[in-house]
Design a protein around this motif. Structure first.
Motif, mmCIF file in Angstrom:
data_model
loop_
_atom_site.group_PDB
_atom_site.id
_atom_site.type_symbol
_atom_site.label_atom_id
_atom_site.label_comp_id
_atom_site.label_asym_id
_atom_site.label_seq_id
_atom_site.Cartn_x
_atom_site.Cartn_y
_atom_site.Cartn_z
ATOM 1 N N ARG A 193 -31.296 -7.223 24.546
ATOM 2 C CA ARG A 193 -31.682 -7.784 23.252
ATOM 3 C C ARG A 193 -31.555 -6.743 22.145
ATOM 4 O O ARG A 193 -31.877 -5.573 22.315
ATOM 5 N N VAL A 194 -31.081 -7.197 20.991
ATOM 6 C CA VAL A 194 -31.020 -6.350 19.816
ATOM 7 C C VAL A 194 -31.346 -7.212 18.600
ATOM 8 O O VAL A 194 -30.941 -8.382 18.532
ATOM 9 N N VAL A 195 -32.102 -6.645 17.660
ATOM 10 C CA VAL A 195 -32.526 -7.385 16.477
ATOM 11 C C VAL A 195 -32.040 -6.658 15.224
ATOM 12 O O VAL A 195 -32.172 -5.432 15.119
ATOM 13 N N PHE A 196 -31.476 -7.395 14.300
ATOM 14 C CA PHE A 196 -31.030 -6.856 13.017
ATOM 15 C C PHE A 196 -31.836 -7.524 11.916
ATOM 16 O O PHE A 196 -31.738 -8.739 11.707
ATOM 17 N N GLU A 197 -32.644 -6.731 11.222
ATOM 18 C CA GLU A 197 -33.432 -7.242 10.109
ATOM 19 C C GLU A 197 -32.700 -6.953 8.792
ATOM 20 O O GLU A 197 -31.830 -6.090 8.713
ATOM 21 N N GLY A 198 -33.104 -7.672 7.754
ATOM 22 C CA GLY A 198 -32.592 -7.392 6.414
ATOM 23 C C GLY A 198 -31.097 -7.559 6.267
ATOM 24 O O GLY A 198 -30.430 -6.745 5.638
ATOM 25 N N LEU A 199 -30.556 -8.644 6.825
ATOM 26 C CA LEU A 199 -29.127 -8.940 6.675
ATOM 27 C C LEU A 199 -28.921 -9.869 5.486
ATOM 28 O O LEU A 199 -29.687 -10.819 5.288
ATOM 29 N N ALA A 200 -27.898 -9.611 4.714
ATOM 30 C CA ALA A 200 -27.543 -10.556 3.668
ATOM 31 C C ALA A 200 -27.060 -11.848 4.319
ATOM 32 O O ALA A 200 -26.439 -11.830 5.387
ATOM 33 N N SER A 201 -27.365 -12.983 3.707
ATOM 34 C CA SER A 201 -26.936 -14.256 4.278
ATOM 35 C C SER A 201 -25.413 -14.314 4.343
ATOM 36 O O SER A 201 -24.708 -13.777 3.495
ATOM 37 N N GLY A 202 -24.904 -14.950 5.402
ATOM 38 C CA GLY A 202 -23.476 -15.029 5.621
ATOM 39 C C GLY A 202 -23.169 -15.123 7.094
ATOM 40 O O GLY A 202 -24.065 -15.322 7.930
ATOM 41 N N THR A 203 -21.907 -14.977 7.469
ATOM 42 C CA THR A 203 -21.515 -15.011 8.876
ATOM 43 C C THR A 203 -21.041 -13.636 9.316
ATOM 44 O O THR A 203 -20.404 -12.904 8.547
ATOM 45 N N TYR A 204 -21.342 -13.293 10.578
ATOM 46 C CA TYR A 204 -21.034 -11.973 11.123
ATOM 47 C C TYR A 204 -20.380 -12.126 12.482
ATOM 48 O O TYR A 204 -20.773 -12.970 13.299
ATOM 49 N N THR A 205 -19.368 -11.287 12.748
ATOM 50 C CA THR A 205 -18.782 -11.212 14.087
ATOM 51 C C THR A 205 -19.465 -10.106 14.867
ATOM 52 O O THR A 205 -20.059 -9.189 14.291
#
Length: 321
Positions: free
Chosen positions: A281-293
């Motif tokens: 498991r890995v968590v990414f906080e504070g991402l700008a809205s959008g799509t990510y690969t």
């Protein structure tokens, strides 16, 4: 407001240039009339002599550092008020020379000067190289510094701590680690920084704890002219969300301690990285809205694994076994 601006250097040379403070400082030798005087070099070494000046020919005080391309070792000296400098005891080899003008020595530059690679190139990979031979003097390693321009603007729309950087090279992971043209926003969301003439992308960073992360790229490309102000229209940064991923390796087991990179599909400059835990498991906080690969250990998942991030929500993605 936290501001650190100057010439940006490719990552391979940033560490070397950072040795300016702890470098082997070669003595500067000047005559009473202010002309650099050639002194006996140490056995097996050469010298680099020259003059630091503005584009109008006026002398500029500051620091000069020569960086050995093969070892990264830095040799430095100080350009006096007359602009003359001399670096002695320089081993034979190829060097890139960086001029760092004094903040106080800018009477004819309304926004100051910025660092320059010889001969007045902003980037290390665009600088002419200096070849030093044993027992010789390398003369006329001069710089004609161009006055900077000033870029100002406002970031609005979302709470948080942000910085704005002007980039014309690969994105630095931490904008304040090196010599990126970057300024932290003040309480009103405003920023101001100086930059050499040229074209830039404007990248917004967001701080999470003690770390800075690339957040979003402004749509407007910034064109800076020497001695001129540039006002950026109000930047509306996208609202933030989060993503939680549970990943598996090629054998179907949990991907433990895997290096995971999220890349925004709208910009190659906006990416985040993290390590999975014992549960994959890995968590990414504070991402700008959008799509990510998603790329794992440097390899993008095939078929492509795409994560959609929405404002104020946490996206959950679990790969099937």
């Amino acid at each position: 407001m936290h501001q650190r601006d100057g010439a940006r250097q490719p990552r391979s040379l940033r560490k070397a240039a950072a040795l300016l403070v702890s470098a082997v400082v070669a003595g500067s030798f000047f005559s009473p009339t202010g002309v650099a005087v050639a002194t006996a070099a140490e056995p097996g070494t050469g010298r680099i002599l020259g003059r630091l000046a503005s584009e109008t020919g006026e002398p500029v005080a500051g620091d000069v550092v020569a960086i050995d391309e093969s070892t990264g070792q830095a040799y430095s000296a100080t350009a006096q008020s007359n602009g003359a400098y001399a670096i002695t005891g320089v081993p034979a080899g190829r060097y890139a020379v960086l001029f760092r003008p004094s903040e106080a020595a800018m009477p004819d530059a309304p926004y100051g000067y910025v660092d320059a690679w010889y001969p007045n190139a902003r980037r290390g990979d665009g600088a002419a190289r200096v070849i030093v031979d044993v027992g010789t003097e390398t003369l006329a390693v001069d710089s004609a510094l161009c006055a900077a321009g000033r870029v100002t603007g406002v970031l609005a729309g979302i709470p948080g701590t942000y910085a704005v950087a002007l980039l014309d090279e690969p994105t630095p992971v931490d904008p304040f680690d090196g010599d990126t043209l970057v300024a932290e926003l003040d309480a009103a969301g405003e920023f101001a920084l100086r930059a050499p003439a040229g074209g830039y992308e404007l990248l917004v960073y967001r701080r999470s704890g003690h770390d800075w992360h690339p957040y979003a790229v402004a749509e407007t490309r910034v064109e800076v002219e020497s001695r001129s102000p540039v006002g950026i229209p109000v930047i509306a940064a996208p609202a933030a969300g989060a993503a939680e991923l549970v990943l598996r390796d090629d054998d179907g087991g949990l991907a433990v301690e895997a290096d995971v990179i999220l890349r925004n599909t709208g910009s190659s400059r906006v990416e985040r990285d993290g390590l999975t835990d014992d549960a994959g498991r890995v968590v990414f906080e504070g991402l700008a809205s959008g799509t990510y690969t998603v790329a794992v250990n440097g390899v993008e998942r095939t078929p492509s694994l795409v994560v959609a991030v929405h404002p104020d929500l946490r996206a959950h993605v679990t790969e099937p076994a």
